[in-house]
Design an enzyme around this catalytic site. Sequence first.
Site, PDB file in Angstrom:
ATOM      1  N   SER A 143       5.281  -3.871   3.509  1.00  0.00           N
ATOM      2  CA  SER A 143       5.668  -5.246   3.177  1.00  0.00           C
ATOM      3  C   SER A 143       5.234  -6.208   4.270  1.00  0.00           C
ATOM      4  O   SER A 143       4.856  -7.358   3.986  1.00  0.00           O
ATOM      5  CB  SER A 143       7.181  -5.330   2.960  1.00  0.00           C
ATOM      6  OG  SER A 143       7.882  -4.895   4.121  1.00  0.00           O
ATOM      7  N   ARG A 185       0.827  -1.197   0.000  1.00  0.00           N
ATOM      8  CA  ARG A 185       0.000   0.000   0.000  1.00  0.00           C
ATOM      9  C   ARG A 185       0.859   1.245   0.000  1.00  0.00           C
ATOM     10  O   ARG A 185       2.023   1.217   0.411  1.00  0.00           O
ATOM     11  CB  ARG A 185      -0.954   0.010   1.191  1.00  0.00           C
ATOM     12  CG  ARG A 185      -0.268   0.201   2.548  1.00  0.00           C
ATOM     13  CD  ARG A 185      -0.304   1.645   3.018  1.00  0.00           C
ATOM     14  NE  ARG A 185       0.424   1.832   4.271  1.00  0.00           N
ATOM     15  CZ  ARG A 185       1.672   2.265   4.332  1.00  0.00           C
ATOM     16  NH1 ARG A 185       2.353   2.522   3.232  1.00  0.00           N
ATOM     17  NH2 ARG A 185       2.273   2.433   5.507  1.00  0.00           N
ATOM     18  N   GLY A 201       8.462   1.353   3.420  1.00  0.00           N
ATOM     19  CA  GLY A 201       7.317   2.168   3.783  1.00  0.00           C
ATOM     20  C   GLY A 201       6.071   1.874   2.980  1.00  0.00           C
ATOM     21  O   GLY A 201       5.134   2.670   2.943  1.00  0.00           O
ATOM     22  N   ASP A 218      -2.400  -0.305   7.876  1.00  0.00           N
ATOM     23  CA  ASP A 218      -1.757  -1.176   6.901  1.00  0.00           C
ATOM     24  C   ASP A 218      -2.531  -2.466   6.671  1.00  0.00           C
ATOM     25  O   ASP A 218      -2.783  -2.873   5.536  1.00  0.00           O
ATOM     26  CB  ASP A 218      -0.330  -1.499   7.354  1.00  0.00           C
ATOM     27  CG  ASP A 218       0.552  -0.266   7.380  1.00  0.00           C
ATOM     28  OD1 ASP A 218       0.116   0.786   6.868  1.00  0.00           O
ATOM     29  OD2 ASP A 218       1.665  -0.346   7.919  1.00  0.00           O
ATOM     30  N   GLU A 269      -0.401  10.515   8.123  1.00  0.00           N
ATOM     31  CA  GLU A 269       0.742   9.734   8.615  1.00  0.00           C
ATOM     32  C   GLU A 269       0.877   9.842  10.125  1.00  0.00           C
ATOM     33  O   GLU A 269       0.782  10.936  10.693  1.00  0.00           O
ATOM     34  CB  GLU A 269       2.015  10.242   7.944  1.00  0.00           C
ATOM     35  CG  GLU A 269       2.996   9.151   7.633  1.00  0.00           C
ATOM     36  CD  GLU A 269       2.458   8.189   6.578  1.00  0.00           C
ATOM     37  OE1 GLU A 269       2.075   7.060   6.961  1.00  0.00           O
ATOM     38  OE2 GLU A 269       2.422   8.545   5.401  1.00  0.00           O
ATOM     39  N   HIS A 270       1.065   8.694  10.756  1.00  0.00           N
ATOM     40  CA  HIS A 270       1.193   8.580  12.213  1.00  0.00           C
ATOM     41  C   HIS A 270      -0.092   9.040  12.913  1.00  0.00           C
ATOM     42  O   HIS A 270      -0.045   9.506  14.054  1.00  0.00           O
ATOM     43  CB  HIS A 270       2.406   9.362  12.728  1.00  0.00           C
ATOM     44  CG  HIS A 270       3.710   8.742  12.349  1.00  0.00           C
ATOM     45  ND1 HIS A 270       4.272   7.684  13.038  1.00  0.00           N
ATOM     46  CD2 HIS A 270       4.560   9.009  11.327  1.00  0.00           C
ATOM     47  CE1 HIS A 270       5.410   7.337  12.466  1.00  0.00           C
ATOM     48  NE2 HIS A 270       5.600   8.118  11.426  1.00  0.00           N
ATOM     49  N   ASP A 295      -2.946   6.828  12.628  1.00  0.00           N
ATOM     50  CA  ASP A 295      -3.764   5.636  12.859  1.00  0.00           C
ATOM     51  C   ASP A 295      -3.715   5.172  14.306  1.00  0.00           C
ATOM     52  O   ASP A 295      -4.740   4.836  14.897  1.00  0.00           O
ATOM     53  CB  ASP A 295      -3.420   4.497  11.894  1.00  0.00           C
ATOM     54  CG  ASP A 295      -1.968   4.059  11.930  1.00  0.00           C
ATOM     55  OD1 ASP A 295      -1.129   4.792  12.494  1.00  0.00           O
ATOM     56  OD2 ASP A 295      -1.664   2.987  11.377  1.00  0.00           O
ATOM     57  N   GLY A 349      11.085  -2.797   4.081  1.00  0.00           N
ATOM     58  CA  GLY A 349      11.531  -1.588   4.753  1.00  0.00           C
ATOM     59  C   GLY A 349      11.383  -0.328   3.927  1.00  0.00           C
ATOM     60  O   GLY A 349      12.006   0.685   4.216  1.00  0.00           O
TER      61      GLY A 349
END
Length: 374
Positions: free
Chosen positions: A136, A33, A133, A181, A39-40, A42, A131
């Site tokens: 994964s 995704r 972002g 995620d 960002e930050h 959730d 790694g």
Amino acid sequence: MADSLDGLIRDAREKFHNLFGCEPEICCSAPGRVNLIGEHTDYNGGYVLPMAISLQTVVIGKKRDSDTIRVYTTSEDVDDPKLVEFVVPSESKHLSPGYPKWANYVKGVVTHFQGEPCAFDCVVATTVPIGGGLSSSASLEVAIYTFLEEITNGYSSKKDKALACQKAEHEFAKVPCGIMDQFVCSLGTAENALLIDCLSMECKLIPMIDTNVVVLVTNSNVKHQLAGSEYALRKENCEEAAKIMRKDCLRNATMAELNEKKNSMSSVVYRRARHVINEIERTIKASEFLAQGQYDRFGRLMVESHNSLRDDYEVSCAELDCLITAALEVKGVYGSRMTGAGFGGCTVTIVDKEAVDKVIENIKLKYRDRKSVV
């Protein structure tokens, strides 16, 4: 590494046959995704606006008559060994995290699978950069969970699947992530962004069908470790700010309330909370602008988001800043920002289709020049 889903499946199938001497019976996949904005937020009960991408994690394998599970990863970017074996968990036999670290995500999902776990062999292959972002880890978790559903005929709702995978990451990878995620890797659909209310867990699809606009993801190739102390520290900063304001989470706080308590907290805690409160508001507005096709206004919010992540949340880095500056220099770019937890990883850029080649060319030029003098 295969560059298409078909190629990924073909390579994984061949590896499975070579390792286990038989043909696999089940193939499942889950996307990575990219987070457009939010960002930050959730893990602070806020809003996020991610979208599923074409990069995928594939799990291919079959059930086996045994009490052990064997899993192999084709990824060269994870720790050794690439082949792991562990027992099927039961009331008397529990799995625990250990080494290699990549296998902890698999163990966690097997442990928290809502059906009856069983023995299996599988091969995991992915095009989602480790790694980078782009989730994964969540892509792996959701793909493994879906594989377990198929081999056991024990199905969960997509929401329950996402929550089980989140719990696996908390307990086995020791990453205190929010729900974004796993939710988008489970619930995301093609040609849509997904606005997620991380407090109520309600989701809304935001169509992205304008073929004249492109979402460009650029990998800095600087890798981050989410389990590192910096991620957890920022979560603690947010919890401290919420506690000082007597809020359950920062979602329920306003800037006026934060400013009222500014002198009761450190400057660092204040700036962390300022980012989150403003980012939640930006994400709500951005979802509306995206739905209306107001890309200029959406893009301005992306840039505001990055500046806040760089200055208030302090999770950007020189490489990400360079990529964003290079993108924004090109006419036709609406906005650009870092995406993911930060400390490296990727940027996301919204750009007019006609300008894509120029953006890529400028990014390559400026990033190469920067790397040559570092």
